[in-house]
Design an enzyme around this catalytic site. Sequence first.
Site, PDB file in Angstrom:
ATOM      1  N   ASP A  91      59.009  10.039 -99.398  1.00 27.98           N
ATOM      2  CA  ASP A  91      58.593   9.841 -98.005  1.00 27.98           C
ATOM      3  C   ASP A  91      57.080   9.950 -97.915  1.00 27.98           C
ATOM      4  O   ASP A  91      56.432  10.503 -98.812  1.00 27.98           O
ATOM      5  CB  ASP A  91      59.263  10.852 -97.059  1.00 27.98           C
ATOM      6  CG  ASP A  91      58.884  12.296 -97.355  1.00 27.98           C
ATOM      7  OD1 ASP A  91      58.733  12.658 -98.544  1.00 27.98           O
ATOM      8  OD2 ASP A  91      58.728  13.079 -96.397  1.00 27.98           O
ATOM      9  N   GLU A 156      59.876  15.645 -97.709  1.00 26.41           N
ATOM     10  CA  GLU A 156      58.840  16.638 -98.038  1.00 26.41           C
ATOM     11  C   GLU A 156      57.811  16.751 -96.934  1.00 26.41           C
ATOM     12  O   GLU A 156      57.388  17.854 -96.573  1.00 26.41           O
ATOM     13  CB  GLU A 156      58.166  16.278 -99.368  1.00 26.41           C
ATOM     14  CG  GLU A 156      57.382  17.446 -99.989  1.00 26.41           C
ATOM     15  CD  GLU A 156      55.982  17.628 -99.436  1.00 26.41           C
ATOM     16  OE1 GLU A 156      55.421  18.720 -99.579  1.00 26.41           O
ATOM     17  OE2 GLU A 156      55.430  16.677 -98.845  1.00 26.41           O
TER      18      GLU A 156
HETATM   19  N1  BES Z   1      51.383  16.675-101.911  1.00 26.15           N
HETATM   20  C1  BES Z   1      51.146  17.463-100.735  1.00 26.15           C
HETATM   21  C2  BES Z   1      50.720  18.882-101.052  1.00 26.15           C
HETATM   22  C3  BES Z   1      49.445  18.969-101.814  1.00 26.15           C
HETATM   23  C4  BES Z   1      48.272  18.463-101.283  1.00 26.15           C
HETATM   24  C5  BES Z   1      49.427  19.563-103.047  1.00 26.15           C
HETATM   25  C6  BES Z   1      47.103  18.512-102.001  1.00 26.15           C
HETATM   26  C7  BES Z   1      48.274  19.637-103.760  1.00 26.15           C
HETATM   27  C8  BES Z   1      47.120  19.085-103.256  1.00 26.15           C
HETATM   28  C9  BES Z   1      52.409  17.468 -99.891  1.00 26.15           C
HETATM   29  O1  BES Z   1      52.987  16.196 -99.794  1.00 26.15           O
HETATM   30  C10 BES Z   1      52.073  17.908 -98.502  1.00 26.15           C
HETATM   31  O2  BES Z   1      51.365  17.202 -97.832  1.00 26.15           O
HETATM   32  N2  BES Z   1      52.608  19.046 -98.070  1.00 26.15           N
HETATM   33  C11 BES Z   1      52.479  19.468 -96.715  1.00 26.15           C
HETATM   34  C12 BES Z   1      53.591  20.428 -96.405  1.00 26.15           C
HETATM   35  C13 BES Z   1      54.528  20.001 -95.379  1.00 26.15           C
HETATM   36  C14 BES Z   1      55.589  20.992 -95.062  1.00 26.15           C
HETATM   37  C15 BES Z   1      54.085  19.181 -94.229  1.00 26.15           C
HETATM   38  C16 BES Z   1      51.178  20.199 -96.501  1.00 26.15           C
HETATM   39  O3  BES Z   1      50.693  20.873 -97.407  1.00 26.15           O
HETATM   40  O4  BES Z   1      50.640  20.051 -95.396  1.00 26.15           O
HETATM   41 MN    MN Z   2      53.121  15.267-101.561  1.00 27.79          MN
HETATM   42 MN    MN Z   3      51.771  15.074 -98.256  1.00 31.80          MN
END
Ligand code: BES
Ligand code: MN
Ligand code: MN
Length: 465
Positions: A91, A156
Amino acid sequence: MISTALEEYLTAARVRQLLELDELLRFPSISTDPAHAEDVAATAAWLADHMRAVGLENVRIIPTRRHPLVYGDWLHAGADQPTLLIYGHYDVQPVDPLGQWHSAPFAPEVREGKLYARGAADDKGQTFIHLKAVEALLATEGALPVNVKFILEGEEEIGSGSLLEFVPRETDLLAADAGLVSDSHILSPEQPSLLYGLRGMWAGEVTVTGPATDLHSGSYGGVIHNPNQALAELLAALHDEDGRITVPGFYADVRPLDEAERAALAQVPYGEAEILSESGAPALWGESEYIPVERTGARPTLEINGMWGGYTGDGFKTVIPSRAGAKISCRLVPDQDPEDIGRKLTDYLQALAPSTVTVDVRAIHTGQWFITTLDAPALQAAAAAYEQVFGRAPVYTREGGGIPVVALFQQALDIPMVLMGFGLPDDNLHAPNEKLDVGNFYRGIATSIVFMQELAAPAEGGDRS
Ligand code: BES
Ligand code: MN
Ligand code: MN
């Protein structure tokens, strides 16, 4: 080691593999938007077909209350070989502001060696890397060095609700000796990095209500507390002038950084200069007693992600709105508990609320932080793979973003989790012009192959899991 046969295969497959990724990136699999639910489902179906095509078995789409999971495995490496669980998400985030994209978000375009599209780095491109590694190994060697299971999700970006319910129920299906996630970035192609920590989070919404209806600001200005102003006053009270969060007890459970870790993080070649040039901001902000990598990886934060209230359209409207609101997220670190932080923030906002308005706080989602030690053999295998392919050993660092299911895999399956990113810090995740470095896509495929080889037990029967 990449054999000559593998190398020839990968060279011949380059253009095709990039075109296949182009196809995957064309699906607008925006999980948060109900209007795109069918696109999310179509992406899962495409991935399931692709998994079968590369030689994975037992491939299935697992329906959930929201967006489907996709599972597939290849389990013929033998019982003496470890099993690797590979996780990724298909997603993506919404694309707004659309006007700031230089090419359409779901019409991938390569410019100067970078593939631009929503999901190119986060996380379709990085997930696809491992499917291409499996394809190359099965096509040239007819086998993988280790047993492999894939579990891919479509939620995710909205908190992983379905997968968080699925994992504790399906520990037999997902049982493995190590987990691999490529949903992050390295410092640069010259300096790979392995993550040993991710932050958790509490996210919610605060609404300030004043008058029962919008009012003329000429007639009522001076006697009614404007909810926009009340909201601004509340939000401004959440940090002090040194950038520390003022919510009582917010830092109570923060595990202090020991000197050894601080010394190690101080060696990470990523700091003020890199952040200023990537972000384009005029200056850094935040807790000055901590260096930037500590502030983004190992310290908790509170961010205001959106604010609304009153009139923001063209021209002008003299109004006192009935309501104003904000989206707030807190990034959390060991040993903070998301529910506890949500309660403390809610209590504080209620306590600060003046009698002129009512304040309502609603939680939207939470996520667990993750931290691991560096001594797992799987992490050493990952470091060796980076070193072979990128020509340099990785540095170890902690990341500010979150991947909700990583901590649960570690706990529920009792496996070390390897966070092996192939993105770059300036990939524009969640922003216009998201991209993936094409060189990193190919280096990623090679690194995934070498990682599986390094993870495999030596012929004598040692244990690297
Ligand atoms: N891939 C990201 C997390 C990430 C960002 C890891 C930069 C390492 C470096 C992930 O898809 C993400 O965006 N996670 C969200 C969490 C979610 C519950 C909305 C976030 O961190 O905001
Ligand atoms: Mn991600
Ligand atoms: Mn993300």
